[in-house]
Design an enzyme around this catalytic site. Structure first.
Site, PDB file in Angstrom:
ATOM      1  CD1 TRP A 127      -4.736   3.222  -3.217  1.00  0.00           C
ATOM      2  CD2 TRP A 127      -3.717   5.103  -2.527  1.00  0.00           C
ATOM      3  NE1 TRP A 127      -4.351   3.045  -1.902  1.00  0.00           N
ATOM      4  CE2 TRP A 127      -3.732   4.186  -1.462  1.00  0.00           C
ATOM      5  CE3 TRP A 127      -3.138   6.361  -2.329  1.00  0.00           C
ATOM      6  CZ2 TRP A 127      -3.169   4.480  -0.218  1.00  0.00           C
ATOM      7  CZ3 TRP A 127      -2.580   6.653  -1.085  1.00  0.00           C
ATOM      8  CH2 TRP A 127      -2.600   5.722  -0.055  1.00  0.00           C
ATOM      9  N   GLY A 128      -3.090   4.673  -8.317  1.00  0.00           N
ATOM     10  CA  GLY A 128      -2.964   5.436  -9.569  1.00  0.00           C
ATOM     11  C   GLY A 128      -2.259   6.769  -9.402  1.00  0.00           C
ATOM     12  CG  ASP A 155      -2.309   0.472   0.947  1.00  0.00           C
ATOM     13  OD1 ASP A 155      -2.452   1.299   0.041  1.00  0.00           O
ATOM     14  OD2 ASP A 155      -3.257   0.063   1.647  1.00  0.00           O
ATOM     15  CG  ASP A 200      -9.432   2.251  -0.869  1.00  0.00           C
ATOM     16  OD1 ASP A 200      -8.421   2.257  -1.612  1.00  0.00           O
ATOM     17  OD2 ASP A 200      -9.384   2.058   0.344  1.00  0.00           O
TER      18      ASP A 200
HETATM   19  C1  GLA Z   1      -5.934   1.345   1.382  1.00  0.00           C
HETATM   20  C2  GLA Z   1      -6.087   0.369   0.216  1.00  0.00           C
HETATM   21  C3  GLA Z   1      -7.226  -0.598   0.528  1.00  0.00           C
HETATM   22  C4  GLA Z   1      -6.957  -1.339   1.819  1.00  0.00           C
HETATM   23  C5  GLA Z   1      -6.744  -0.341   2.951  1.00  0.00           C
HETATM   24  C6  GLA Z   1      -6.254  -1.007   4.224  1.00  0.00           C
HETATM   25  O1  GLA Z   1      -7.025   2.202   1.494  1.00  0.00           O
HETATM   26  O2  GLA Z   1      -6.297   1.054  -0.976  1.00  0.00           O
HETATM   27  O3  GLA Z   1      -7.383  -1.514  -0.555  1.00  0.00           O
HETATM   28  O4  GLA Z   1      -5.826  -2.149   1.671  1.00  0.00           O
HETATM   29  O5  GLA Z   1      -5.769   0.638   2.603  1.00  0.00           O
HETATM   30  O6  GLA Z   1      -6.052  -0.096   5.264  1.00  0.00           O
END
Ligand code: GLA
Length: 388
Positions: free
Chosen positions: A166-167, A131, A188
């Site tokens: 996340w791009g 992440d 997300d």
């Molecule tokens: C981010 C990621 C999610 C998930 C959460 C966990 O938001 O994009 O997919 O893994 O963290 O905290």
């Protein structure tokens, strides 16, 4: 052939704990999911990885700097859980973060990359989701993904590397070279139609950036959640989609080559959910070995349609075309496909024989054009074969 060179050849398929369970995870849940993978046909359909997301560790590393699993959630330890999953012929995934902390505030792998990769290998981990929270501002994300990639590729075990930024930071331009096997291209997902639609529209002009060994991950599937997350942001009781919306979501992820990571509670999945997630025709399209991105065709007449009505075409290894007719708008539409837009002129003498991948039936032979009417928030996916 050297088998570890093939990690990430196709989009990953599996299950991830985050969408439904967030922090509320434990070893019994993960074992139950593994059992269901086998007994309910997910494994046979190609689903393979069972991934524990955030919130699995203690808040502090031990005195040697190692990550420590939460002993209340995982009393038998991580190695035992990995063994359980492996005995079922499945693979096991875990989660960490580029930064000092994970998004939920547990220790991240920053400056511990090589040590953590070693520990994951010792535990028998096959997949790491990585992440982007709490990244020191002075550090480049690109470099931190390269670091973990190097650590994983040299940890002594084949571990699929799932980047999750996340791009951000023009990830398309550098992620394939970093060594990651898949990369999150979006924020997300939430368990509602607006989220599915906006993630999709954000990726329609990025289809050239996906492909074998580095797949565009549009986030986990919300199919079958019906608002059943324990997290207010993802879904809670106000979220949820209709069955048609879930069907369209799955078809989009399949056509666009996204990894298929299930996010619902498969222990309670209803028949519609299973029919969607286990659709062999859609899965075959998603897993096609050449791994080509889909191209978009805007239907005629263009003045009549907004951007949320379109076709996606994926060229398959055997010469067939997968064609999705997507109507993300709120009114029924006729979506007209002129075969010249596929590179098929009338003068060639060829027709297309169409097979409906949701209804599992032949639709017949068509020359020059095919124009189905697609209900609101719905889709038709066909497999097209060239015939004389
Ligand atoms: C981010 C990621 C999610 C998930 C959460 C966990 O938001 O994009 O997919 O893994 O963290 O905290």
């Amino acid at each position: 052939m050297d088998s570890h060179k093939l990690l990430g050849l196709r989009p990953a398929m599996g299950w991830n704990s985050w969408n439904t369970f967030t922090w509320d995870i434990n070893e019994q849940l993960i074992r139950d999911v593994a059992d269901r993978f086998v007994s309910e046909g997910y494994k046979d359909a190609g689903y393979e990885y069972i991934v524990i997301d955030d919130c699995w560790s203690l808040k502090e590393r031990d005195s040697e700097g190692n990550l420590v699993h939460d002993p209340i959630k995982f009393p038998s330890g991580i190695r035992a859980l990995a063994d359980y999953i492996h005995e079922k012929g499945l693979k096991f995934g875990m989660y960490s973060c580029v930064g000092t902390h994970t998004c939920a505030g547990f220790p991240g792998s920053f400056e511990h990359e090589f040590q953590d990769a070693q520990l994951l290998a010792e535990w028998g981990v096959d997949y790491l989701k990585y992440d982007y929270c709490f990244k020191p501002r002075s550090m480049s994300g690109e470099l931190l993904y390269k670091r973990m990639s190097l650590a994983l590729k040299n940890c002594g075990r084949d571990i699929l590397f799932s980047a999750c930024n996340w791009g951000e930071d023009n990830v398309y331009q550098w992620i394939r070279e970093s060594g990651a096997h898949m990369y999150r291209s979006t924020g997300d997902i939430q368990d509602n139609w607006d989220s599915i639609k906006s993630l999709t529209l954000s990726q329609l002009d990025k289809t050239c950036y996906t492909g074998s060994f580095c797949h565009n991950d549009m986030d986990m599937l919300v199919v079958g959640m019906y608002g059943g997350s324990n997290d207010g942001f993802i879904g809670s009781k106000i979220g949820g989609c209709s069955d048609n919306e879930y069907k369209t979501h799955f078809a989009l992820w399949c056509m666009m080559g996204s990894p298929l990571m299930i996010g619902c509670d498969i222990r309670n999945a209803n028949d519609v959910t299973k029919d969607i997630l286990l659709n062999p025709e859609l899965i075959k399209i998603n897993q096609d070995v050449e791994g080509r991105g889909a191209y978009r065709i805007k239907p005629e007449p263009q003045w009549f349609h907004s951007d949320d009505v379109f076709m996606l075409v994926k060229v398959l290894t055997d010469g067939d075309l997968a064609i999705g007719f997507f109507n993300l708008s709120d009114t029924q539409r006729e979506i007209s496909l002129q075969f010249w837009d596929l590179g098929l002129p009338y003068a060639s003498g060829f027709s297309l024989e169409l097979y409906d991948c949701w209804e599992y039936k032949e639709l017949g032979k068509f020359k020059e054009r095919f124009a189905p009417t697609v209900p609101a928030r719905d889709c038709l996916v066909v497999r097209a074969k060239l015939v004389k």
